[in-house]
Design an enzyme around this catalytic site. Structure first.
Site, short mmCIF file in Angstrom:
data_model
loop_
_atom_site.label_atom_id
_atom_site.label_comp_id
_atom_site.label_asym_id
_atom_site.label_seq_id
_atom_site.Cartn_x
_atom_site.Cartn_y
_atom_site.Cartn_z
CG ASP A 261 57.10 37.15 1.28
OD1 ASP A 261 56.32 36.40 1.80
OD2 ASP A 261 58.16 37.77 2.20
CD GLU B 257 57.88 29.04 -0.26
OE1 GLU B 257 59.39 29.35 0.07
OE2 GLU B 257 57.48 29.90 0.40
CG HIS C 18 60.37 34.38 3.00
ND1 HIS C 18 59.17 34.94 3.30
CD2 HIS C 18 61.13 34.19 4.23
CE1 HIS C 18 59.01 34.94 4.65
NE2 HIS C 18 60.04 34.49 5.07
#
Length: 92
Positions: free
Chosen positions: A28, A33, A52
């Site tokens: 996650d 990102e 996340h």
């Protein structure tokens, strides 16, 4: 910047998933990102990729608060924390 995403060697994970040396994995957080579409991790059917916040359940806030209270009590009474502190001197 320090992130948990950097804790996973994504190239090694890609190799382990392709070779079958592990059955699967779930992530996650990622080194970059959001995970770039060009990242080969997207190609694995045996890899679960989530945002996340995938743990947001009906009792998420209550459970988080309970862990915080447990750790606060441990801190105040000089006991070990209920959750791992990776680098106490840095505060995380």
């Amino acid at each position: 910047m320090i992130t948990r995403g950097s804790a996973v060697d994504e190239e090694a994970l890609d190799h382990a998933l392709r070779s079958g040396s592990i059955a699967g994995a779930a992530l996650d957080v990622f080194r970059t990102e959001p995970l770039p579409r060009s990242n080969p991790l997207w190609e694995h059917e045996n890899l679960l990729l989530t945002a996340h916040n995938a743990d947001f359940t009906g009792d998420n806030v209550e459970r988080g608060w309970n862990v915080w209270l447990e750790n606060y009590s441990a801190f105040m009474n000089n006991r070990p924390f209920a959750t791992l502190i990776a680098n106490p001197s840095a505060g995380y």
